[in-house]
Scaffold this active site. Structure first.
Site, PDB file in Angstrom:
ATOM      1  N   HIS A 258      -3.876  -4.538   0.015  1.00 56.25           N
ATOM      2  CA  HIS A 258      -3.387  -5.142   1.257  1.00 56.25           C
ATOM      3  C   HIS A 258      -3.505  -6.662   1.156  1.00 56.25           C
ATOM      4  CE1 HIS A 258      -2.923  -1.561   3.835  1.00 56.25           C
ATOM      5  NE2 HIS A 258      -3.906  -1.066   3.107  1.00 56.25           N
TER       6      HIS A 258
ATOM      7  N   GLU B 242      -2.607  -8.817   3.270  1.00 54.18           N
ATOM      8  CA  GLU B 242      -2.967  -9.357   4.576  1.00 54.18           C
ATOM      9  C   GLU B 242      -4.467  -9.230   4.858  1.00 54.18           C
ATOM     10  OE1 GLU B 242      -2.215  -5.000   5.458  1.00 54.18           O
ATOM     11  OE2 GLU B 242      -1.483  -6.519   4.050  1.00 54.18           O
TER      12      GLU B 242
ATOM     13  N   CYS C 258       0.839  -1.197   0.000  1.00 52.11           N
ATOM     14  CA  CYS C 258       0.000   0.000   0.000  1.00 52.11           C
ATOM     15  C   CYS C 258       0.881   1.256   0.000  1.00 52.11           C
ATOM     16  CB  CYS C 258      -0.990  -0.030   1.165  1.00 52.11           C
ATOM     17  SG  CYS C 258      -2.353   1.158   0.968  1.00 52.11           S
TER      18      CYS C 258
END
EC number: 4.3.2.10
Length: 219
Positions: A197, A199, A89
């Site tokens: 992202h 994650e 990001c």
């Protein structure tokens, strides 16, 4: 996409850079699920001992570069030595030369890490900004980090996007009124980043993190 099973053993030792702006907890969990041993640190000496370095980031470009300023030389040395560096990001945007964001906010010009030549520009589309939510990945060229994710969806939150000088730096795109780079990489391939992202991107993100960890193990 098939469910990714956790590896039986640690595949690589990864440093997660702590410079005050990263989503460290979820990034750590994702990397550990992908088979990494994770050290969270702001000690540049730890970079040399790691198989790979992750530069996360949430927030403004100027603040990111100011906070990471003491680590600039170590990050650059790591990348120029051909070792894996993964920006997430804001961390991806920091890999580039500059960003319109600081100037847009009246903060003047701010220099990024300049590991991928280019700038970050604000969305100029007839859609809500920031671009927030799930979007489809369209793979533009081969790179180990995107193996197995063409056509899959990832989670984005951003108002600016990368415009590399070299079109070949674009590894994957997504569409938000304009085709923008979702994944970028340098010519050597060891420096790369995702605008989204991983994650927070479910199995797609876990696949990308596993690809990164395996890349670290191989390099």
């Amino acid at each position: 996409m098939s469910t990714i099973e956790p590896p039986a053993e640690t595949l690589a030792d990864v440093v997660l850079v702590d410079y005050g702006l990263g989503n460290l907890r979820s990034a750590t969990r994702g990397l550990e699920r992908a088979g990494a041993s994770v050290e969270i640190t702001d000690d540049p000496e730890a970079f040399a001992a790691a198989d790979g370095v992750v530069l996360p980031g949430v927030g403004a470009f100027r603040e990111g570069m100011e906070n990471a300023g003491p680590l600039r030389e170590a990050l650059t040395d790591h990348a120029e030595a051909g070792r894996p560096l993964f920006g997430i990001c804001l961390g991806m945007q920091m890999l580039l030369t500059s960003s319109e964001e600081a100037d847009h906010e009246g903060e003047g010009e701010v220099t990024g890490l300049d590991l991928i030549a280019g700038t970050n520009v604000r969305f100029d589309v007839d859609r809500k900004v920031p671009h927030m939510g799930w979007n489809e990945l369209d793979i533009a060229r081969d790179h180990p980090v995107v193996d197995g994710v063409d056509g899959e969806h990832a989670y984005f939150v951003h108002s600016y996007y990368a415009e590399p000088d070299d079109p070949d730096a674009v590894v994957a795109t997504a569409d938000y009124g304009v085709d923008f780079p979702a994944v970028v990489a340098n010519e050597a391939g060891n420096v790369f980043g995702t605008q989204f992202h991983p994650e927070k991107s479910g199995e797609t993100g876990l696949r990308i993190l596993r690809n990164f960890v395996e890349y670290c193990a191989d390099h």
